[in-house]
Design a protein around this motif. Structure first.
Motif, short mmCIF file in Angstrom:
data_model
loop_
_atom_site.label_atom_id
_atom_site.label_comp_id
_atom_site.label_asym_id
_atom_site.label_seq_id
_atom_site.Cartn_x
_atom_site.Cartn_y
_atom_site.Cartn_z
N THR A 340 2.45 4.38 -6.24
CA THR A 340 1.11 4.97 -6.37
C THR A 340 0.03 4.12 -5.72
O THR A 340 -1.15 4.35 -5.92
CB THR A 340 0.76 5.19 -7.86
N ARG A 341 0.44 3.13 -4.94
CA ARG A 341 -0.53 2.34 -4.17
C ARG A 341 -0.07 2.28 -2.72
O ARG A 341 1.13 2.10 -2.45
CB ARG A 341 -0.66 0.93 -4.74
N GLY A 342 -1.00 2.43 -1.79
CA GLY A 342 -0.65 2.50 -0.39
C GLY A 342 -0.88 1.20 0.35
O GLY A 342 -1.66 0.34 -0.06
N ALA A 343 -0.20 1.06 1.49
CA ALA A 343 -0.40 -0.08 2.39
C ALA A 343 0.17 0.28 3.75
O ALA A 343 1.28 0.84 3.84
CB ALA A 343 0.29 -1.33 1.85
N PHE A 344 -0.59 0.00 4.79
CA PHE A 344 -0.12 0.20 6.17
C PHE A 344 0.31 1.65 6.43
O PHE A 344 1.33 1.92 7.06
CB PHE A 344 1.02 -0.77 6.50
N GLY A 345 -0.47 2.58 5.86
CA GLY A 345 -0.26 3.98 6.18
C GLY A 345 0.75 4.73 5.35
O GLY A 345 1.06 5.89 5.66
N ALA A 346 1.28 4.13 4.29
CA ALA A 346 2.25 4.81 3.42
C ALA A 346 2.19 4.16 2.05
O ALA A 346 1.56 3.12 1.86
CB ALA A 346 3.66 4.71 3.99
N SER A 347 2.83 4.80 1.08
CA SER A 347 2.93 4.12 -0.22
C SER A 347 3.76 2.86 -0.04
O SER A 347 4.65 2.80 0.83
CB SER A 347 3.57 5.04 -1.26
#
Length: 568
Positions: A340-347
């Motif tokens: 439920t947290r994103g990073a670098f364009g995806a979860s």
């Protein structure tokens, strides 16, 4: 309005715009830790389908937001020793935040301490183990008294003078009071064994017991002794009674010590201080002194260690299942946070390396869970010689291995949270501090490995029972065969040399896990486990979670993570 005032207003608007919270993980709430977990559902369908409704109800408690906040509060507001009342009378009592008592009430209401003793259906210990597994995903401090109450019943039923305690230990209404046992709906039980002088070596007990008198006690004859001495670790000092050890004429003897005596007076049970522990903060652990303290002898004089060991199988089983439950909670939190947290364009969970980490953790949790439940099934069938012998060997092995793996998995789950995981408001921080404890309670890792070796040396039939458990799976997978071959070699070598007791015990645990996975887990889980945990495999599994290498494809890892996800 001039241009300067417009600029100030725009700057203020921009400032408040940064206060909008985006891309923060959602809490793990609103799920059912039983019904949404295919490992538990499958195990119950095989062993104890009659108890599924009980577990489903408790599974919803695990995912309840308010109950999770009770766990936070119980660990934030720690127990406080009250040695005296305001008038100067010695009371040796412990005060708790109301959240502790509410959690205890929930545990007793849901039969976590005693389901195995309350039912006649086959599979009572498996059913109770799953309740404990679920409760260890609620709050681990209260899981200590539930586990001790579970084990204590075995000591009560063997001693006629303690029949009333056996009956009260099956109660489902928790009461925090100092009323005498006959007036209570249920009881909380503690253990006070270790001392400064001997630690885990109970033969070094220095407490002295002297016979006082025999008298009728709730319909049976009780042999009362006066105890004098100190105990270095006494768990749950506010309990209604305690199993303890003292020497009578130089021989270690088992006793049961009621906090409140038959006449309603308080026993001499002097709480010296509460332990300031690294974890398990909600639960009171203490140092206590006996000074003419009255206790009922349990069993014969000089048979104390053997008497206590009759309970030890149950406490060790509870720690094995409890650590598996803690690992399951850590996995749930890690999956929820990264999904439920994103990073670098995806979860975060969809990033290939994180998928590998989560899948690796999920396989470890499933293996730990199935092994512990297999020990519980053996405990349900102790009247069968094969199962009794298997339980004798597998219980300390499971306790050693699950309790030792829990800290590593909790650490990795904290890594999944990043800096957020190191903040006390986040439940993973509590799990991280809690994770090592089960490994040192009821026998450290080395003690469990010594006990496995002792079983092998004293009764070779335990090894035969282990072989009989694994033999039907031989030939299905060369990786499993390699795992069992390594176990066989280490069993032989460790019998001759204690130095090898740890790798032997690990090999026993891994072989048991592999067997249970082959019987009950999907192909993807089995392939990851045997491709990484078995010996001499080319999977390039490293020292940390997430180093699956070529043992699993990214697609297989994603399937494993989806199967382990309980939060939407």
């Amino acid at each position: 309005m001039n241009d300067m005032s417009l600029g100030v207003r725009a700057e203020a608007a921009d400032r408040f715009g940064t206060h909008v919270v985006v891309n923060q993980a959602r809490p793990a709430i609103g799920f059912n830790a039983f019904a949404d977990d295919p490992v538990l559902v499958g195990a119950f369908a095989r062993a104890a389908p009659w108890a599924a409704d009980r577990c489903r109800v408790l599974g919803a408690v695990v995912g309840d937001e308010r109950v999770q906040d009770l766990a936070r509060l119980a660990n934030r507001h720690v127990p406080e020793l009250k040695s005296h009342d305001r008038f100067g009378n010695r009371i040796d009592w412990v005060e708790f935040h109301p959240s502790w008592h509410e959690l205890m009430s929930l545990a007793w209401q849901h039969e976590v301490p005693n389901l195995a003793w309350r039912v006649s259906e086959r599979g009572g210990h498996v059913a109770r183990a799953v309740l404990s597994y679920l409760w260890n995903q609620v709050e681990q401090g209260t899981a200590c008294p539930t586990g001790m109450a579970y084990a204590a019943y075995a000591g009560f039923v063997a001693e006629p003078a303690l029949a009333i305690w056996a009956e009260k230990s099956k109660g489902t209404v928790y009461e925090f009071s100092r009323r005498e046992v006959g007036a209570k709906p249920s009881v909380v039980i503690g253990y006070a064994m270790t001392e400064k002088q001997g630690g885990s070596d109970l033969r070094q007990t220095q407490t002295i017991g002297r016979f006082s008198h025999s008298d009728r006690y709730h319909g049976a004859t009780a042999h009362w002794y006066e105890l004098t001495g100190h105990k270095w670790f006494c768990s749950v000092p506010q309990s209604d009674g305690f199993f303890t050890l003292a020497k009578v004429d130089g021989e270690v003897t088992c006793f049961f010590l009621p906090r409140t005596l038959p006449d309603g007076g308080f026993n001499r049970f002097l709480v010296q201080r509460l332990k300031d522990k690294a974890g398990n903060r909600s639960n009171a652990s203490s140092e206590v002194e006996y000074a003419g303290t009255m206790a009922i002898r349990v069993g014969a004089e000089g048979r104390g260690i053997r008497e206590i060991l009759s309970h030890a199988h149950l406490t060790r089983l509870d720690f094995a299942i409890g650590s598996a439950g803690l690992m399951r909670q850590a996995l749930t939190l890690a999956i929820q946070h990264t999904s439920t947290r994103g990073a670098f364009g995806a979860s975060i969970a969809e990033r290939p390396m994180m998928t590998s980490v989560l899948a690796d953790m999920a396989v470890e949790v499933e293996a730990a869970t199935l092994m512990a439940l297999r020990v519980a099934r053996a405990t349900d069938a102790l009247d069968d010689e094969q199962e009794r012998l298997l339980a004798r060997l597998s219980t300390p092995a499971a306790k050693y291995f699950n309790c030792s793996r829990a800290p590593a998995l909790a650490f990795e789950a904290l890594q999944c949270h990043g800096g957020n995981g190191f903040i006390e408001e986040n439940p993973i921080a509590r799990l991280y501090r809690e994770a090592p404890l089960n490994s040192v309670w009821e026998g450290t890792a080395n003690m469990m490995c010594m006990d496995v070796r002792r079983a092998v040396l004293r009764d070779p039939r335990t090894v035969d029972a282990l072989r009989d458990e694994l033999q039907p799976l031989r030939g299905q997978d060369r990786r499993f065969d390699a795992l069992v071959d390594q176990m066989e070699r280490l069993l032989r070598e460790a019998a001759a040399e204690e130095f090898l007791a740890r790798p032997m015990t690990e090999a026993v645990a891994r072989a048991l896990q592999g067997a249970e996975l082959l019987r009950h887990a999907p192909t993807q889980v089995v392939d990851v486990f045997l491709g990484t945990r078995a010996v001499a495999m080319p999977g390039a599994w490293g020292a940390h979670f997430g180093t699956l290498g070529t043992a699993a494809s990214a697609a297989a890892a994603r399937t494993i993570v989806r199967r382990a996800t309980v939060c939407g």
